[in-house]
Design a protein around this motif. Structure first.
Motif, PDB file in Angstrom:
ATOM      1  N   GLY A 133       0.145   1.960  -3.443  1.00 21.57           N
ATOM      2  CA  GLY A 133      -0.417   0.676  -3.040  1.00 21.57           C
ATOM      3  C   GLY A 133       0.406  -0.497  -3.538  1.00 21.57           C
ATOM      4  O   GLY A 133       0.505  -1.530  -2.889  1.00 21.57           O
ATOM      5  N   THR A 134       1.015  -0.317  -4.714  1.00 22.35           N
ATOM      6  CA  THR A 134       1.824  -1.396  -5.289  1.00 22.35           C
ATOM      7  C   THR A 134       3.149  -1.518  -4.566  1.00 22.35           C
ATOM      8  O   THR A 134       3.537  -2.600  -4.139  1.00 22.35           O
ATOM      9  CB  THR A 134       2.091  -1.125  -6.787  1.00 22.35           C
ATOM     10  OG1 THR A 134       0.840  -0.792  -7.393  1.00 22.35           O
ATOM     11  CG2 THR A 134       2.690  -2.337  -7.462  1.00 22.35           C
ATOM     12  N   ASN A 135       3.837  -0.403  -4.412  1.00 22.71           N
ATOM     13  CA  ASN A 135       5.118  -0.424  -3.712  1.00 22.71           C
ATOM     14  C   ASN A 135       5.505   0.985  -3.284  1.00 22.71           C
ATOM     15  O   ASN A 135       6.023   1.776  -4.056  1.00 22.71           O
ATOM     16  CB  ASN A 135       6.201  -1.022  -4.606  1.00 22.71           C
ATOM     17  CG  ASN A 135       7.444  -1.379  -3.813  1.00 22.71           C
ATOM     18  OD1 ASN A 135       7.724  -0.746  -2.783  1.00 22.71           O
ATOM     19  ND2 ASN A 135       8.164  -2.376  -4.266  1.00 22.71           N
ATOM     20  N   GLU A 136       5.248   1.284  -2.029  1.00 22.00           N
ATOM     21  CA  GLU A 136       5.472   2.632  -1.530  1.00 22.00           C
ATOM     22  C   GLU A 136       6.955   3.007  -1.567  1.00 22.00           C
ATOM     23  O   GLU A 136       7.322   4.135  -1.864  1.00 22.00           O
ATOM     24  CB  GLU A 136       4.934   2.723  -0.093  1.00 22.00           C
ATOM     25  CG  GLU A 136       4.867   4.151   0.407  1.00 22.00           C
ATOM     26  CD  GLU A 136       4.282   4.241   1.788  1.00 22.00           C
ATOM     27  OE1 GLU A 136       3.570   3.301   2.193  1.00 22.00           O
ATOM     28  OE2 GLU A 136       4.527   5.250   2.459  1.00 22.00           O
ATOM     29  N   SER A 196      -8.127  -4.676  -4.209  1.00 22.39           N
ATOM     30  CA  SER A 196      -7.287  -5.517  -3.365  1.00 22.39           C
ATOM     31  C   SER A 196      -7.092  -4.880  -1.996  1.00 22.39           C
ATOM     32  O   SER A 196      -6.853  -3.683  -1.884  1.00 22.39           O
ATOM     33  CB  SER A 196      -5.931  -5.726  -4.020  1.00 22.39           C
ATOM     34  OG  SER A 196      -5.034  -6.258  -3.081  1.00 22.39           O
ATOM     35  N   LEU A 197      -7.194  -5.707  -0.946  1.00 19.77           N
ATOM     36  CA  LEU A 197      -6.943  -5.203   0.411  1.00 19.77           C
ATOM     37  C   LEU A 197      -5.469  -4.864   0.596  1.00 19.77           C
ATOM     38  O   LEU A 197      -5.097  -4.173   1.535  1.00 19.77           O
ATOM     39  CB  LEU A 197      -7.357  -6.258   1.441  1.00 19.77           C
ATOM     40  CG  LEU A 197      -8.858  -6.409   1.677  1.00 19.77           C
ATOM     41  CD1 LEU A 197      -9.127  -7.612   2.558  1.00 19.77           C
ATOM     42  CD2 LEU A 197      -9.430  -5.160   2.313  1.00 19.77           C
ATOM     43  N   MET A 198      -4.619  -5.377  -0.295  1.00 19.39           N
ATOM     44  CA  MET A 198      -3.188  -5.129  -0.179  1.00 19.39           C
ATOM     45  C   MET A 198      -2.773  -3.884  -0.963  1.00 19.39           C
ATOM     46  O   MET A 198      -1.614  -3.513  -0.960  1.00 19.39           O
ATOM     47  CB  MET A 198      -2.401  -6.327  -0.731  1.00 19.39           C
ATOM     48  CG  MET A 198      -2.691  -7.621  -0.030  1.00 19.39           C
ATOM     49  SD  MET A 198      -2.213  -7.505   1.692  1.00 19.39           S
ATOM     50  CE  MET A 198      -3.442  -8.517   2.454  1.00 19.39           C
ATOM     51  N   GLY A 199      -3.723  -3.261  -1.648  1.00 21.78           N
ATOM     52  CA  GLY A 199      -3.402  -2.068  -2.416  1.00 21.78           C
ATOM     53  C   GLY A 199      -2.951  -2.383  -3.819  1.00 21.78           C
ATOM     54  O   GLY A 199      -2.715  -3.541  -4.167  1.00 21.78           O
ATOM     55  N   GLY A 200      -2.870  -1.312  -4.636  1.00 24.28           N
ATOM     56  CA  GLY A 200      -2.342  -1.477  -5.982  1.00 24.28           C
ATOM     57  C   GLY A 200      -3.362  -1.851  -7.028  1.00 24.28           C
ATOM     58  O   GLY A 200      -3.063  -1.839  -8.220  1.00 24.28           O
TER      59      GLY A 200
END
Lengths: 315, 316
Positions: free
Chosen positions: A194-197, A258-262
């Motif tokens: 989610g943070t950085n695939e 968070s909807l953005m992941g991580g």
């Protein structure tokens, strides 16, 4: 991980949401006759297992930066399969249960596989599944609500201290999911994806099986929710679960996921579910009209998320 | 995964194309009159029964007319229904039989259909009289009196209760005409029997929503004696909530629609009564009326179809 620091952060996190919840309960307790009564809390507890299970699945999916819009429809389809086997084919309940869970798992697997194979965003793939599973639910049930009754009805009556089996199951699963998210390698990978695939991939870990697993988990939880839903209502309804995906997303986001992941916390999503449930029950008891209910519910969702912003900044 | 990112507009266009496809069926060349049946949600058992009744009727009277049926995804998808009427005008059908998703918003497009020389018959959910007058258009309504049906159910409930007993109404979608009529019908019955209306709340026709509303209500008002539900799905949800609260014996429930799932509950005494408005015949009534108007060029007038109370005695 430094445990004491983590614990302190944990406390700070839960305190904010617990405060919102306490304020809501206090308001309803003062303005209605019987809100502040054991029976109301039992009612709420028995009502939320479905929302909890869906929120757990959604939180895990969101933690990877994905989204699963299909959970409401998958719930309807799995429940329909469950009801159909029990009523029309007179199958023993373990068979029906297994088929129901398999249906949810399969829907999740299709979501995951299609996403991975063609590199599509989960938004569009699960939006497709939302339509497909709903259509399939209408097909298998012939668009009819089936009355199950009988043993299944009794199943939902089993209660420990007035609290249903479903609630206990849902809370235990939510806590287990929290442990998975924070204390296992699988959980770390979810947050990492989610943070950085790209970084995950570059560090030699294949994110694909992990993403597949998380969507299958979400499908499985939706199917489990379907069983509880059917047991509670003694019937299988192909219209069930419409809009539940948005409630699950709202609960997770209220809880600071968070909807953005991580960033995700299952226990906080649990608070999100509780806040929404307390709000719904309280507004009914206040005899609020439908427009007022929607207005207030919407405002509280946004308000809770704004509060969450301040909480994050404070940390 | 970001390997294949496309702009949002691309996805939205794709979505629009996918959603519009099912609407594109052609009427086909024939000299038989083509009647378009435009329904509300075909996902709803009630409308499905209606549609099946119409198709059955068409098979039996295959020589008389051609039938196109269309439905929308859910009962609130008003704009999609407007599109469907537009499409039917484009296909030059002879008559449109419509169960409008909204009693006001569909009037304008139906007027357009009439202006194009199409016979329009209104079934299920009656168009709003004021809007019809304002637009200077007459659309005949053929269907059941929902208020009368609800009153019948309410009266059956009143027989089991004492004056002053507390009763709650679980309403449908507040903006729908039939929901409003059913609410009025229940209120008529309660007033006559001097029952107390403890609360009237919407559960949007939905089972799980009704379950939640009734569970909260019964906690707030433990002395409730009766619940009038504006449809059977909500009655199912209410019964489940009462069972959970251990109040099944104390609180009587009535519903509306006579769906298959509720019949068992009526037999078991868990639901006191429901109302049959003969869903399988409703569309047929409309189609027959449309054919009649086409044949005789009669001036359109409203017509009432029967509603019947269903109790355990009638199901045995």
């Amino acid at each position: 991980m430094k445990h004491t620091a983590a614990m302190r952060a944990l406390l700070a996190e839960y305190l904010g949401l617990a405060l919102v919840l306490a304020v809501l309960i206090a308001i309803f307790g003062l303005t209605t006759r019987n809100f502040f009564a054991p029976v109301t809390f039992r009612t709420i507890a028995n009502q939320i297992p479905v929302a909890i299970l869906l929120a757990v699945g959604m939180t895990l999916v969101l933690s990877t930066g994905g989204i699963d819009l299909s959970v409401g429809s998958v719930l309807a389809l799995s429940g329909s399969v469950f009801g159909l086997l029990l009523v029309k084919y007179q199958a023993p309940w373990p068979v029906a249960l297994a088929a129901c869970l398999a249906t949810g798992l399969a829907c999740g697997a299709i979501n995951g596989l299609v996403m991975i194979r063609w590199g599509l965003p989960s938004f569009i793939v699960t939006l497709g599944m939302l339509e497909m599973a709903r259509g399939a639910a209408y097909l298998v049930t012939d668009s009819r609500t089936m009355y199950i009754g009988g043993n299944l009805g009794n199943l939902s009556q089993i209660a420990v201290a007035g609290v249903s089996l479903g609630f206990i199951l849902a809370v235990v699963l939510a806590l287990a999911a929290q442990v998975v998210l924070w204390r296992t390698i699988f959980g770390r990978y979810l947050i990492a994806i989610g943070t950085n695939e790209e970084v995950v991939r570059l560090s030699g870990i294949d994110p694909r099986p992990i993403k597949l697993a998380v969507f299958m988990l979400s499908g499985l939880l939706a199917a489990l929710a379907a069983v509880i839903h059917c047991a509670r209502l003694s019937s299988a309804d192909p219209n069930a679960g419409a809009g539940f995906e948005l409630q699950a997303i709202a609960a997770a986001v209220i809880g600071g996921t968070s909807l953005m992941g991580g960033r995700a916390s299952v226990v906080n999503s649990l608070f999100g579910v509780l806040i929404m449930a307390v709000l719904e029950t309280g507004l009914v008891q206040l005899q609020a009209g439908e427009p007022t209910k929607r207005l207030i519910t919407g405002a509280v969702i946004v308000g809770a998320v704004i509060l969450d912003r301040y909480r994050q900044r404070g940390q | 995964m970001r390997t294949n990112d496309r702009p949002l507009s691309w996805w939205l266009t794709l979505l629009a194309v996918v959603l519009l496809l099912p609407g594109c069926q052609s009427a086909g060349p024939s000299d038989k009159p083509v009647i378009a049946l435009i329904m509300k949600s075909l996902a709803n058992e009630f409308f499905l029964t209606m549609e099946r009744g119409a198709q059955e009727h068409q098979k039996q009277h295959g020589g008389d007319y051609q039938l196109i049926t269309n439905g929308i995804k859910d009962e609130l998808d008003v704009s999609r229904q407007v599109d469907l009427v537009e499409q039917m005008i484009g296909q030059r059908v002879q008559a449109i039989v419509i169960a409008p998703a909204d009693s006001k918003a569909l009037v304008a497009v139906c007027k357009k259909a009439q202006d194009a020389g199409i016979v329009v018959v209104n079934i299920d959910n009656q168009f709003d009289a004021e809007v019809l007058a304002a637009q200077d258009v007459k659309i005949p309504f053929i269907g059941p009196d929902n208020r009368k049906g609800a009153r019948l159910a309410g009266e059956q409930l009143a027989k089991k209760l004492q004056p002053g007993d507390k009763v709650a109404i679980i309403e449908g979608v507040p903006s729908a005409f039939n929901a409003q009529q059913r609410k009025l019908g229940f209120e008529d019955a309660l007033r006559t029997a001097k029952l107390t209306l403890a609360s009237s709340q919407s559960a949007g026709w939905e089972m799980s929503k009704a379950n939640q509303v009734v569970a909260a209500l019964i906690a707030e008002q433990p002395d409730l004696k009766g619940i009038c539900c504006a449809n059977d799905s909500m009655a199912l949800g209410a019964v489940a909530a009462l069972q959970e609260a251990g109040k099944s014996q104390q609180v009587q429930v009535v519903g509306f629609d006579n769906i298959s799932a509720v019949r068992q509950l009526v037999k078991d005494g868990k639901v006191l009564a429901t109302v049959d408005q003969h869903g399988d015949r409703l569309a047929v009534f409309g189609i027959e009326y449309a054919l009649e108007i086409l044949r005789n060029k009669t001036a359109p007038a409203d017509r009432e179809t029967p509603v019947d109370l269903i109790t355990a005695d009638k199901l045995k």
